[in-house]
Design a protein around this motif. Structure first.
Motif, PDB file in Angstrom:
ATOM      1  N   UNK A 234     -15.130  23.380  58.666  1.00 24.03           N
ATOM      2  CA  UNK A 234     -14.391  24.197  57.687  1.00 24.03           C
ATOM      3  C   UNK A 234     -15.359  24.988  56.816  1.00 24.03           C
ATOM      4  N   UNK A 235     -16.375  24.311  56.306  1.00 20.88           N
ATOM      5  CA  UNK A 235     -17.366  24.980  55.457  1.00 20.88           C
ATOM      6  C   UNK A 235     -18.074  26.085  56.220  1.00 20.88           C
ATOM      7  N   UNK A 236     -18.383  25.835  57.483  1.00 22.24           N
ATOM      8  CA  UNK A 236     -19.098  26.822  58.288  1.00 22.24           C
ATOM      9  C   UNK A 236     -18.256  28.075  58.515  1.00 22.24           C
ATOM     10  N   UNK A 237     -16.983  27.904  58.811  1.00 22.19           N
ATOM     11  CA  UNK A 237     -16.121  29.062  59.077  1.00 22.19           C
ATOM     12  C   UNK A 237     -15.907  29.881  57.809  1.00 22.19           C
ATOM     13  N   UNK A 238     -15.704  29.189  56.687  1.00 16.59           N
ATOM     14  CA  UNK A 238     -15.538  29.921  55.418  1.00 16.59           C
ATOM     15  C   UNK A 238     -16.835  30.666  55.078  1.00 16.59           C
ATOM     16  N   UNK A 239     -17.970  30.000  55.268  1.00 19.68           N
ATOM     17  CA  UNK A 239     -19.263  30.641  55.007  1.00 19.68           C
ATOM     18  C   UNK A 239     -19.487  31.821  55.952  1.00 19.68           C
TER      19      UNK A 239
END
Length: 524
Positions: free
Chosen positions: A460-465
Motif C-alpha cells: 500500500x505504501x509503495x503504490x501511494x508513494x
C-alpha cells in the motif's frame, strides 16, 4: 500450513519423480512454487504447454521462467561474464545516438555536453550495479525481487511499466539500426531493416539466459573496432567543431533536459538488473559483481556517447550546409555515421555501417528476454504461457510500434528517454528507501517468502508513494506535449526537465514515511 522448507525439485525431473518447482511443508504436503502448475504440466501432462515445453527442451531452449534459481543450478562462469554482458549491450549505435542528440535537439555546446554525459552516466548506472548484486544472493529475477519493495500485488503495477519500457526500448533501438541500413542502401525501406534486426534478436533470446550471455560476451569487439575507425576518420577530416557553451536560463533548461535523457538511458537497465546475475554462484562477492557491472556499463556509455557528441558538432559547420547535416536530415544517425566513414572508406565503410546496425541485437537482447519474465509475473494465466512465446509476442509488438515511428526518431527517442527516467527514478526511490531504512541490508530479506503474499509487504505504501512520484514527475517534466509548472521555471520557451529528480524525491520521501505506518499496522 506449516513453514516452508528450502527443498526444491529439479526442473529436469522425469515423469516418475516429484513435480518441479515444489516445496514441502512440515507435514510432507507438496506446495506448488511460482509457475509450478505449468511446470507440472510440462513433466506430466499432454496439454499444449506440455508439448511446446518438451519440444523447446529438445532444441536447447531455456524453459525456466520467473521461478527462483536454486543454488545447485548456478553457473561456474567467470565473473567477467557480467561485465561483458553490459559492455556489449551498450557498445552500440543507440548509445552513440544519445550523445549525438546534444546539439541537433538541445543546442548544447561541446564541453557542457561532455560534462553532462560524464557525471550523469556515473550517477545513473549506480542502481543497475547495486541491484545486480541481488541476483547471486537470492536467485530471483528483478521483478520478482521487487515484491519485497512493492508487495505481491503491487509489483504487478511495476511489471506493467517494465513491460512498456522493454517494448519501448526495443522499438527505439531498432529504428536506429534500420536508419543505418537505409544509409547504406536508400532503396531498403525502414520496415525491412526493423524486421531483420528484430528477427535476429528473437533467435538469440529464444534460447534464453546462457545463449544471451554467450552472444554478449563477444559482440562488443567488432563494434568497438568500428567506433575506433569512426574516431580516426572523423579526426582526420578536421570537421570537429568546438561549439561554445551557452549561458543563461535557456542553457540551463537545455542542459537539464539533456541530462534527463542521458539518465534515462543509463539507468534504464535497473528494472532487470538482477535478471542477468541469477545464475552466478551464491558465494560470488557482491563487491566484484558491483564493480564488473559498473565498469561494463560506464566504459561503453561514456565512450560512445562522447563520440556521438563530437561527431554531431560537424552538423553545425557552414551554417548546416555540409555533408554531415545532409546525411543526418536524410537518414538520421545512420546518415551522420555514413557521412563520416563511407566517403573515405567506400564499400568497407558501408560494411562497417551494416555491422553497427546489427549491434542493435546486443542492445535489444536484454529488453526482449526480460519482457517475457515481466509478462509471466502479471497473472497465473500468463505464467502458463512459456517464456519463449512471450518473447515472440513482444517482438511482434515492438515491430508494430517501430515501423510507424521510423520517420520520427529524434522526438520519439527524446520523449521516451525522459519517460524512462521518470518511472525508474520512482522505482529506485522506493526500492532504495526500503532497503536502507527497513530491510537495513541484505540480511533483512527472506527469499523463501517471495511467493507468500501474506508475509511480503502489503504494498500500500509503495503504490501511494508511486503516485506521489508521478506527481513529482508531472510537476518537473518538460516535454513537447506538456511542461510542468516547475519545469517551466527551469528554462525559457521549452522549460527544463527536472522530472526525474522530483520523481525520486517525492517517491522516496513519501514512501519512507508511509512505510513506517504500514509496517506498524500490518507487522510486515
Amino acid at each position: 500450513m506449516g513453514a516452508f522448507s528450502k527443498k526444491q525439485a529439479d526442473v529436469e525431473a522425469v515423469p516418475s519423480e516429484k513435480p518441479v518447482y515444489g516445496t514441502e511443508n512440515d507435514s510432507g504436503e507438496y506446495i506448488p512454487d511460482e509457475g509450478a502448475v505449468a511446470a507440472e504440466t510440462f513433466v506430466l501432462g499432454d496439454s499444449w504447454y506440455a508439448k511446446t515445453q518438451r519440444l523447446a527442451g529438445k532444441f536447447g531452449v531455456e524453459q525456466r521462467g520467473i521461478e527462483r534459481v536454486p543454488s545447485d543450478e548456478r553457473d561456474t562462469a567467470h565473473i567477467s561474464q557480467v561485465g561483458t554482458m553490459w559492455l556489449s549491450a551498450n557498445m552500440v549505435v543507440s548509445s552513440f545516438a544519445i550523445g549525438a542528440l546534444a546539439y541537433p535537439i538541445f543546442f548544447l555546446g561541446f564541453v557542457d555536453t561532455i560534462l553532462i554525459i560524464f557525471f550523469i552516466n556515473l550517477l545513473g548506472i549506480i542502481p543497475v550495479a547495486f541491484f545486480s548484486t541481488f541476483g547471486p544472493r537470492f536467485g530471483l529475477r528483478q521483478m520478482v525481487l521487487s515484491r519485497f519493495f512493492f508487495g505481491y500485488y503491487g509489483v504487478k503495477v511495476v511489471a506493467v511499466f517494465n513491460i512498456l519500457a522493454c517494448v519501448g526500448w526495443s522499438a527505439v533501438n531498432v529504428i536506429v539500426g534500420a536508419q543505418l541500413f537505409n544509409a547504406v542502401n536508400s532503396n531498403m525501406p525502414g520496415w525491412a531493416g526493423i524486421i531483420l534486426i528484430a528477427a535476429a534478436t528473437f533467435l538469440i533470446t529464444l534460447f534464453g539466459y546462457k545463449v544471451v550471455h554467450t552472444y554478449e560476451r563477444y559482440s562488443w569487439i567488432p563494434c568497438f573496432i568500428i567506433f575506433l575507425i569512426v574516431i580516426g576518420e572523423f579526426a582526420h577530416s578536421g570537421n570537429f567543431s568546438n561549439i561554445p557553451m551557452g549561458v543563461g536560463l535557456s542553457e540551463a533548461g537545455s542542459a537539464l533536459s539533456f541530462a534527463a535523457s542521458v539518465f534515462g538511458f543509463a539507468t534504464g537497465w535497473t528494472s532487470y538488473a538482477a535478471d542477468y546475475t541469477v545464475y552466478q554462484p551464491v558465494s560470488r562477492s557482491r563487491k566484484s559483481v558491483f564493480i564488473w557491472t559498473y565498469a561494463g556499463l560506464a566504459f561503453p556509455l561514456l565512450f560512445t556517447e562522447m563520440l556521438g557528441a563530437a561527431v554531431a558538432t560537424a552538423v553545425a559547420a557552414n551554417g548546416g550546409n555540409n555533408v554531415y547535416n545532409d546525411g543526418y536530415q536524410s537518414s538520421g544517425i545512420g546518415g551522420l555515421l555514413a557521412a563520416v566513414i563511407v566517403p573515405p572508406l567506400g564499400r568497407f565503410g558501408q560494411f562497417c555501417l551494416v555491422v553497427l546496425a546489427l549491434s542493435i541485437i546486443a542492445n535489444n537482447c536484454p529488453n526482449i528476454y526480460s519482457v517475457s519474465l515481466s509478462l509471466q509475473l502479471l497473472a497465473r494465466v500468463s505464467q502458463r504461457v512459456p517464456r519463449f512465446v512471450w518473447t515472440f509476442i513482444g517482438t511482434l509488438i515492438y515491430c508494430a510500434i517501430a515501423i510507424p515511428g521510423y520517420g520520427h526518431f529524434q522526438s520519439v527517442l527524446e520523449n521516451f528517454m525522459l519517460l524512462i527516467a521518470y518511472w525508474l527514478a520512482i522505482y529506485e526511490g522506493i526500492a532504495v528507501s526500503e532497503h536502507v531504512f527497513y530491510k537495513r541490508g541484505m540480511t533483512g530479506y527472506d527469499p523463501s517468502i517471495y511467493m507468500d503474499k501474506d508475509k511480503l509487504p502489503p504494498g500500500i505504501a509503495a503504490i501511494i508513494a508511486f503516485c506521489f512520484g508521478i506527481m513529482g514527475a508531472i510537476l518537473g517534466m518538460a516535454q513537447v506535449w506538456f511542461t510542468g509548472p516547475i519545469g517551466k521555471l527551469c528554462g525559457t520557451t521549452y522549460g527544463g526537465d527536472v522530472g526525474f529528480e522530483l520523481a525520486f524525491g517525492f517517491a522516496s520521501t513519501s514512501y519512507t514515511v508511509l512505510r513506517y505506518f504500514e509496517k506498524k499496522h500490518f507487522g510486515r
